[in-house]
Write an enzyme that holds these catalytic residues in place. Structure first.
Site, short mmCIF file in Angstrom:
data_model
loop_
_atom_site.label_atom_id
_atom_site.label_comp_id
_atom_site.label_asym_id
_atom_site.label_seq_id
_atom_site.Cartn_x
_atom_site.Cartn_y
_atom_site.Cartn_z
N TYR A 124 -3.94 -36.29 11.63
CA TYR A 124 -4.63 -35.86 13.02
C TYR A 124 -3.86 -34.53 13.44
CZ TYR A 124 -5.88 -40.76 12.74
OH TYR A 124 -6.17 -42.18 12.48
P1 FDA Z 1 -9.94 -31.66 4.14
O1 FDA Z 1 -10.75 -31.19 2.84
O2 FDA Z 1 -10.44 -30.80 5.42
O3 FDA Z 1 -8.57 -31.70 3.70
C1 FDA Z 1 -7.59 -31.70 4.75
C2 FDA Z 1 -6.31 -30.90 4.05
O4 FDA Z 1 -5.58 -31.26 2.89
C3 FDA Z 1 -6.37 -29.37 4.04
O5 FDA Z 1 -5.26 -28.71 4.40
C4 FDA Z 1 -6.93 -29.20 2.58
O6 FDA Z 1 -6.63 -27.97 2.34
C5 FDA Z 1 -5.93 -30.27 1.96
N1 FDA Z 1 -6.54 -30.70 0.80
C6 FDA Z 1 -7.67 -31.20 0.52
N2 FDA Z 1 -8.08 -31.73 -0.50
C7 FDA Z 1 -6.67 -31.38 -1.42
C8 FDA Z 1 -6.61 -31.70 -2.66
N3 FDA Z 1 -7.29 -32.23 -3.65
N4 FDA Z 1 -5.13 -31.34 -2.95
C9 FDA Z 1 -4.38 -30.83 -2.06
N5 FDA Z 1 -4.75 -30.64 -0.98
C10 FDA Z 1 -5.70 -30.84 -0.35
N6 FDA Z 1 -7.29 -40.81 8.90
C11 FDA Z 1 -6.60 -41.95 8.78
O7 FDA Z 1 -5.52 -42.09 8.12
N7 FDA Z 1 -7.48 -43.26 9.11
C12 FDA Z 1 -8.67 -43.14 9.34
O8 FDA Z 1 -9.28 -44.28 9.55
C13 FDA Z 1 -9.33 -41.81 9.68
N8 FDA Z 1 -10.48 -41.70 10.25
C14 FDA Z 1 -11.13 -40.35 10.31
C15 FDA Z 1 -12.41 -40.32 10.74
C16 FDA Z 1 -13.05 -39.07 10.99
C17 FDA Z 1 -14.38 -38.85 11.42
C18 FDA Z 1 -12.00 -37.85 10.66
C19 FDA Z 1 -12.78 -36.65 10.95
C20 FDA Z 1 -10.87 -37.94 10.26
C21 FDA Z 1 -10.35 -39.21 10.02
N9 FDA Z 1 -9.15 -39.49 9.38
C22 FDA Z 1 -8.59 -40.74 9.43
C23 FDA Z 1 -8.04 -38.21 9.27
C24 FDA Z 1 -8.26 -37.70 7.78
O9 FDA Z 1 -7.43 -38.39 7.00
C25 FDA Z 1 -7.70 -36.44 7.77
O10 FDA Z 1 -8.48 -35.50 8.47
C26 FDA Z 1 -7.55 -35.77 6.19
O11 FDA Z 1 -6.85 -34.68 6.11
C27 FDA Z 1 -8.95 -35.54 5.76
O12 FDA Z 1 -9.07 -35.14 4.21
P2 FDA Z 1 -10.11 -34.42 3.77
O13 FDA Z 1 -10.13 -34.22 2.30
O14 FDA Z 1 -11.56 -35.26 4.24
O15 FDA Z 1 -10.16 -33.20 4.49
#
Ligand code: FDA
Length: 519
Positions: free
Chosen positions: A460
């Site tokens: 978060y």
């Molecule tokens: P994104 O692609 O934006 O990546 C987030 C970060 O990780 C960035 O800095 C990115 O560069 C890096 N990153 C992405 N892929 C990578 C990779 N393959 N290798 C290295 N770094 C990488 N959390 C939780 O614990 N429980 C929950 O139930 C929820 N629910 C939830 C609902 C909603 C609607 C949202 C918007 C968010 C959540 N979250 C959550 C929070 C979520 O775990 C957090 O936002 C994550 O970072 C999202 O990962 P993404 O890959 O989607 O994001």
């Protein structure tokens, strides 16, 4: 007055920064040549007609899709691990920063924007999920969503489940990197607790697995936050066994005094329920005089056992038999995603058509919040612009795993986490007013939540806790402001790992772990 030693330190720092900061002028043409020579076809520049569609597709928080937000020079969509490796090398040669994107849910846009010229490596096509029933594991592409994992599990009839967040479009790249808490974490721990191997492209463009990266690197990947370590192109996860029937409910309770009293009791009950039971609360005021608490429950077992457990531990909730429903575990995933009645394949849909602008903050609580403080918080909930807060219970398996087992540190002693949220639909909405509301609530809660440091959950992400600017002369000191809150005692080890695996800070953003070049 500054001592000679501290002046010398600053000078050494400035020289080191000059050495480690790439002084290369970016050349879009050279970068394009580099990636295309390496066989990469999916190269989208600012001039391409699909540029905006591709860029916005996975931006989940509309604050980062506005025209004022700095945009990437290129979006690269690799088809293979080798193409990820080549892109890292080409970006390095070209002097671009790298932003890696999985599901695009970063609360602060760290996967889609940067202060300097940058390229996005969007892993959307590295999303395969391959189950191995014999070993009860799966290999999951670094760009897959948790919904794609749940869908793959549903295709198999083995009674498996997986422990991760409830929103299906969250990407495993960021989510697992920060921990990954979900409805069965009290039983099985976080997503990151159930990672057994990973394939990572490191700062030099090398592809490493658990054995070749070493245990320190592998430790940092699980909970040390996305964007600091390398690009995880695949995770190997341990599947969990779920019972054939689970019981789910979402029951609202109303009234200012009633909600405060129920919350007072909930704090003591929810973290100590049996591990099979997840009972969270969503607090939100429908208007400036009313108050509602929605109790979301998922029990890994049959309804009579669930009712028996709540009747004895939390009779004040007054749950009725017709307020809950037995279902399969995968149906419960649909239920908590708001997809009840949809085909299970909807879990694998990546595009969210209901995107919002939002801000969030988090807290951890180790001592129950007193009734008068709950009443005070409720008053703020009733003020415009009417945000909400999700209270997630810890306990169970979350308390059994030691705080240094992986980089995610928030374990025994934490009764629950709080996520404060505020969202709006319209770009013209005054975002400052939303942020001000959130800050006010967060400030009000300070005496009642964890202290020294006031802990927060890296998934978060919250830039109010501090940032490391690109010209910072003391990045470690700046990072420690938020690093200790996200990672507690694990922060120092994360600094050491970063210094070893990415000394030139190839993988960075405003809240990534910096290399420690102080000594
Ligand atoms: P994104 O692609 O934006 O990546 C987030 C970060 O990780 C960035 O800095 C990115 O560069 C890096 N990153 C992405 N892929 C990578 C990779 N393959 N290798 C290295 N770094 C990488 N959390 C939780 O614990 N429980 C929950 O139930 C929820 N629910 C939830 C609902 C909603 C609607 C949202 C918007 C968010 C959540 N979250 C959550 C929070 C979520 O775990 C957090 O936002 C994550 O970072 C999202 O990962 P993404 O890959 O989607 O994001």
């Amino acid at each position: 007055m500054a001592s000679l030693k501290s002046i010398l330190n600053t000078l050494i720092w400035a020289v080191l920064l000059l050495i480690i900061t790439p002084a290369i002028a970016v050349s879009d043409e050279a970068f394009r040549n580099c990636v295309t020579t390496n066989g990469i076809r999916n190269v989208t520049s600012m001039q391409s007609k699909n540029y905006k569609i591709l860029l916005d597709y996975s931006i989940q928080n509309l604050r980062f899709a506005t025209s004022q937000i700095p945009k990437p020079n290129f979006i690269i969509i690799p088809q293979t691990n080798q193409q990820v490796q080549a892109t890292v090398t080409c970006a390095g040669k070209g002097g671009y920063e790298i932003r890696v994107r999985s599901g695009g849910h970063s609360y602060e846009g760290t996967s889609s924007t940067a202060e300097s010229p940058f390229v996005i490596i969007d892993l959307i096509n590295l999303n395969a999920v391959k189950l191995d029933v014999a070993t009860k594991t799966a290999w999951v592409g670094g760009g897959a969503t948790v919904g794609e994992i749940y869908y793959a599990i549903a295709q198999n009839d083995g009674g498996f489940g997986f422990t991760a967040g409830s929103c299906p479009t969250i990407g495993v790249g960021g989510h697992f990197s920060g921990g990954g808490f979900g409805l069965i974490s009290r039983m099985f721990g976080l997503a990151a607790d159930n990672v057994v191997d990973a394939l990572v492209v490191d700062a030099e463009g090398k592809l490493l697995n658990r054995k070749t990266m070493g245990e320190d690197f592998f430790w940092a990947l699980r909970g040390g936050g996305g964007g600091s370590w390398g690009i995880v192109v695949a995770w190997q996860i341990k599947l969990v066994k779920v019972p054939p029937v689970v019981t789910s409910f979402s029951v609202p309770r109303h009234g200012v005094d009633n909600v405060a009293a129920l919350m007072q009791k909930w704090q003591k009950v929810a973290p100590t329920l049996e591990k099979e039971f997840y009972l969270s609360v969503n607090l939100a005021a429908p208007n400036n005089t009313a108050m509602a608490a929605t109790f979301n429950g998922m029990y890994l077992g049959r309804k009579p056992n669930m009712l028996k457990s709540l009747d004895s531990s939390f009779p004040e909730l007054g749950i009725q038999a017709n307020e809950s429903r037995e279902m399969s575990w995968i149906e419960s995933v649909l239920f908590f995603s708001g997809l009840t009645g949809s085909d299970v394949s909807s879990l694998a849909a990546r595009y969210d058509s209901n995107k919002l602008y939002f801000y969030a903050k988090s807290d951890y609580v180790s001592t129950p919040i007193p009734l008068d403080a709950l009443a005070g918080a409720i008053k703020i909930f009733q003020e415009q612009p009417l945000g909400n807060a999700i209270f997630d219970p810890y306990g169970g398996r979350m308390w059994e795993i030691s705080s240094d087992s992986i980089a995610f540190p928030h374990r025994a002693g934490n009764l629950f986490s709080i996520q404060y949220l505020v969202s709006w639909h319209d770009e013209k909405g005054d975002s400052e007013a939303y942020l001000a509301w959130l800050r006010k609530l967060h400030a009000f809660m300070e005496p009642y939540v964890s202290q020294n440091p006031r802990a927060a959950y890296v998934n978060y992400l919250d830039l109010d806790l501090g940032t490391v600017g690109k010209n910072s002369t003391s990045p470690v000191a700046e990072a420690s402001k938020w690093g200790k809150r996200y990672f507690m005692d694990n922060f120092e080890r994360l600094l050491q790992v970063k210094t070893r695996v990415d000394p030139h800070n190839v993988f960075r953003n405003v809240q990534s772990i910096p290399p420690d070049v102080r000594s």
